[in-house]
Design a protein around this motif. Structure first.
Motif, PDB file in Angstrom:
ATOM      1  N   ILE A  83     -61.879 -56.421 -14.620  1.00 47.49           N
ATOM      2  CA  ILE A  83     -61.326 -55.967 -15.893  1.00 47.49           C
ATOM      3  C   ILE A  83     -61.726 -54.526 -16.164  1.00 47.49           C
ATOM      4  O   ILE A  83     -60.896 -53.700 -16.578  1.00 47.49           O
ATOM      5  CB  ILE A  83     -61.780 -56.897 -17.032  1.00 47.49           C
ATOM      6  CG1 ILE A  83     -61.160 -58.283 -16.861  1.00 47.49           C
ATOM      7  CG2 ILE A  83     -61.402 -56.318 -18.389  1.00 47.49           C
ATOM      8  CD1 ILE A  83     -61.711 -59.329 -17.813  1.00 47.49           C
ATOM      9  N   ALA A  84     -62.998 -54.193 -15.938  1.00 45.14           N
ATOM     10  CA  ALA A  84     -63.467 -52.834 -16.194  1.00 45.14           C
ATOM     11  C   ALA A  84     -62.746 -51.827 -15.298  1.00 45.14           C
ATOM     12  O   ALA A  84     -62.322 -50.755 -15.764  1.00 45.14           O
ATOM     13  CB  ALA A  84     -64.977 -52.758 -15.980  1.00 45.14           C
ATOM     14  N   LEU A  93     -67.932 -60.814 -22.868  1.00 49.49           N
ATOM     15  CA  LEU A  93     -67.002 -59.787 -22.417  1.00 49.49           C
ATOM     16  C   LEU A  93     -67.322 -58.452 -23.083  1.00 49.49           C
ATOM     17  O   LEU A  93     -67.324 -57.393 -22.437  1.00 49.49           O
ATOM     18  CB  LEU A  93     -65.572 -60.224 -22.718  1.00 49.49           C
ATOM     19  CG  LEU A  93     -64.449 -59.264 -22.316  1.00 49.49           C
ATOM     20  CD1 LEU A  93     -64.498 -58.937 -20.824  1.00 49.49           C
ATOM     21  CD2 LEU A  93     -63.092 -59.847 -22.690  1.00 49.49           C
ATOM     22  N   ARG A  94     -67.597 -58.462 -24.372  1.00 49.34           N
ATOM     23  CA  ARG A  94     -67.966 -57.233 -25.099  1.00 49.34           C
ATOM     24  C   ARG A  94     -69.195 -56.579 -24.463  1.00 49.34           C
ATOM     25  O   ARG A  94     -69.204 -55.378 -24.182  1.00 49.34           O
ATOM     26  CB  ARG A  94     -68.240 -57.557 -26.567  1.00 49.34           C
ATOM     27  CG  ARG A  94     -68.559 -56.330 -27.430  1.00 49.34           C
ATOM     28  CD  ARG A  94     -69.034 -56.734 -28.816  1.00 49.34           C
ATOM     29  NE  ARG A  94     -70.369 -57.319 -28.781  1.00 49.34           N
ATOM     30  CZ  ARG A  94     -71.495 -56.592 -28.763  1.00 49.34           C
ATOM     31  NH1 ARG A  94     -71.450 -55.273 -28.775  1.00 49.34           N
ATOM     32  NH2 ARG A  94     -72.668 -57.205 -28.726  1.00 49.34           N
ATOM     33  N   GLN A  95     -70.221 -57.365 -24.256  1.00 45.72           N
ATOM     34  CA  GLN A  95     -71.442 -56.822 -23.679  1.00 45.72           C
ATOM     35  C   GLN A  95     -71.208 -56.280 -22.272  1.00 45.72           C
ATOM     36  O   GLN A  95     -71.697 -55.206 -21.912  1.00 45.72           O
ATOM     37  CB  GLN A  95     -72.526 -57.904 -23.656  1.00 45.72           C
ATOM     38  CG  GLN A  95     -72.998 -58.338 -25.036  1.00 45.72           C
ATOM     39  CD  GLN A  95     -73.975 -59.496 -24.965  1.00 45.72           C
ATOM     40  OE1 GLN A  95     -74.405 -59.917 -23.890  1.00 45.72           O
ATOM     41  NE2 GLN A  95     -74.344 -60.025 -26.123  1.00 45.72           N
ATOM     42  N   GLU A 144     -60.244 -48.853 -16.616  1.00 45.16           N
ATOM     43  CA  GLU A 144     -60.564 -47.468 -16.283  1.00 45.16           C
ATOM     44  C   GLU A 144     -59.422 -46.795 -15.544  1.00 45.16           C
ATOM     45  O   GLU A 144     -59.124 -45.617 -15.782  1.00 45.16           O
ATOM     46  CB  GLU A 144     -61.836 -47.432 -15.441  1.00 45.16           C
ATOM     47  CG  GLU A 144     -62.474 -46.052 -15.331  1.00 45.16           C
ATOM     48  CD  GLU A 144     -63.854 -46.109 -14.722  1.00 45.16           C
ATOM     49  OE1 GLU A 144     -64.686 -45.258 -15.072  1.00 45.16           O
ATOM     50  OE2 GLU A 144     -64.108 -47.010 -13.894  1.00 45.16           O
ATOM     51  N   SER A 145     -58.741 -47.522 -14.669  1.00 45.65           N
ATOM     52  CA  SER A 145     -57.717 -46.903 -13.821  1.00 45.65           C
ATOM     53  C   SER A 145     -56.351 -46.840 -14.486  1.00 45.65           C
ATOM     54  O   SER A 145     -55.614 -45.867 -14.299  1.00 45.65           O
ATOM     55  CB  SER A 145     -57.615 -47.649 -12.492  1.00 45.65           C
ATOM     56  OG  SER A 145     -57.185 -48.999 -12.706  1.00 45.65           O
ATOM     57  N   LEU A 203     -68.469 -49.560 -19.171  1.00 50.13           N
ATOM     58  CA  LEU A 203     -67.589 -48.476 -19.610  1.00 50.13           C
ATOM     59  C   LEU A 203     -68.129 -47.681 -20.788  1.00 50.13           C
ATOM     60  O   LEU A 203     -67.507 -46.697 -21.212  1.00 50.13           O
ATOM     61  CB  LEU A 203     -66.206 -49.047 -19.968  1.00 50.13           C
ATOM     62  CG  LEU A 203     -65.470 -49.775 -18.843  1.00 50.13           C
ATOM     63  CD1 LEU A 203     -64.168 -50.366 -19.357  1.00 50.13           C
ATOM     64  CD2 LEU A 203     -65.199 -48.838 -17.672  1.00 50.13           C
ATOM     65  N   PHE A 204     -69.254 -48.101 -21.371  1.00 46.67           N
ATOM     66  CA  PHE A 204     -69.884 -47.382 -22.487  1.00 46.67           C
ATOM     67  C   PHE A 204     -68.899 -47.154 -23.645  1.00 46.67           C
ATOM     68  O   PHE A 204     -68.763 -46.056 -24.171  1.00 46.67           O
ATOM     69  CB  PHE A 204     -70.454 -46.031 -22.003  1.00 46.67           C
ATOM     70  CG  PHE A 204     -71.354 -46.159 -20.810  1.00 46.67           C
ATOM     71  CD1 PHE A 204     -72.647 -46.626 -20.946  1.00 46.67           C
ATOM     72  CD2 PHE A 204     -70.886 -45.834 -19.534  1.00 46.67           C
ATOM     73  CE1 PHE A 204     -73.476 -46.763 -19.840  1.00 46.67           C
ATOM     74  CE2 PHE A 204     -71.707 -45.967 -18.426  1.00 46.67           C
ATOM     75  CZ  PHE A 204     -73.005 -46.436 -18.584  1.00 46.67           C
ATOM     76  N   LEU A 205     -68.209 -48.234 -24.031  1.00 50.54           N
ATOM     77  CA  LEU A 205     -67.171 -48.134 -25.057  1.00 50.54           C
ATOM     78  C   LEU A 205     -67.720 -48.205 -26.476  1.00 50.54           C
ATOM     79  O   LEU A 205     -67.009 -47.880 -27.425  1.00 50.54           O
ATOM     80  CB  LEU A 205     -66.147 -49.261 -24.861  1.00 50.54           C
ATOM     81  CG  LEU A 205     -65.302 -49.176 -23.588  1.00 50.54           C
ATOM     82  CD1 LEU A 205     -64.480 -50.441 -23.421  1.00 50.54           C
ATOM     83  CD2 LEU A 205     -64.400 -47.958 -23.615  1.00 50.54           C
TER      84      LEU A 205
END
Length: 225
Positions: A25-26, A103-105, A30-31, A111-113
């Protein structure tokens, strides 16, 4: 790919989180800014969520509107679904919210969102219901960062309609047309992708949600809704 394995005894909030699924997912976010994950949760939890939404009375749902807070309004020409917020007060909804927290964590680590919390609701689309093209957040005007849709529709076929159409940022080019198939998760950047729900040929059920950042200040608190 199962993000949250669940024990045979029923939905569990103590299960190991699938790091491989988080990585996928990350990388996709990102892509390309979105990810589509078939069979995203363990079958036991998907079934529990499906049985829960199907057992709820019509009185528990309300007409969905457009906008938030002072800008909220009902508009049957824009959307015709009905919603009921998840509060985690049942085994199934509690397990789903636990999954969302993991998922949030996991996405914050990768991704440091700065995702702060998550809000979500069941959404039911009666036959013929739709949601016209829209954005979940406007740049600089919202605290919604990631949108999620999780589908609860067994044996859904292309002839049943109800697809989620994801457009590029201009709103002109179709990037994806996603069938609302049982157990599929879609997650995308809220500010970047206009999207719509095409009219459904039969009742269509999902959980729509949003990961948010915290816009609180000393003078203006930022409640979840």
């Amino acid at each position: 790919m199962s993000i949250l394995p669940v024990s045979p005894q029923g939905p569990s909030n103590e299960s190991r989180f699938d790091e491989e699924a988080l990585d996928y997912i990350a990388r996709s976010l990102e892509s390309q800014g979105y990810a589509i994950v078939p069979a995203a949760l363990a079958p036991e939890l998907i079934d529990a969520l499906f049985l829960e939404v199907k057992s709820m009375s019509g009185a528990e749902f309300k007409r969905a509107g457009v906008g938030r807070k002072d800008d909220f309004q009902l508009n049957r020409f824009v959307r015709s679904d009905k919603i009921c917020w998840l509060r985690g007060d049942t085994a199934a909804s509690g397990a789903f919210l636990d999954w969302a927290e993991k998922l949030r964590q996991g996405l914050n680590r990768r991704l440091f969102l700065g995702l702060f919390d998550y809000e979500c609701h069941y959404a039911t689309y009666p036959e013929g219901a739709f949601y016209k093209k829209h954005l979940d957040a406007f740049k600089g005007q919202s605290n919604r960062v990631l949108s999620t849709v999780f589908y609860l529709n067994p044996q859904w076929s292309p002839g049943d309609g109800g697809e989620l159409v994801i457009y590029d940022e201009s709103g002109e080019q179709v990037l994806e047309k996603v069938l609302p198939e049982y157990g599929t998760l879609v997650i995308f950047l809220s500010e970047s992708f206009p999207h719509e729900v095409l009219p459904a040929g039969r009742e269509r059920c999902s959980i729509a949600g949003w990961f948010r950042v915290n816009n609180s200040s000393a003078l203006l608190p930022d409640p979840p809704r």
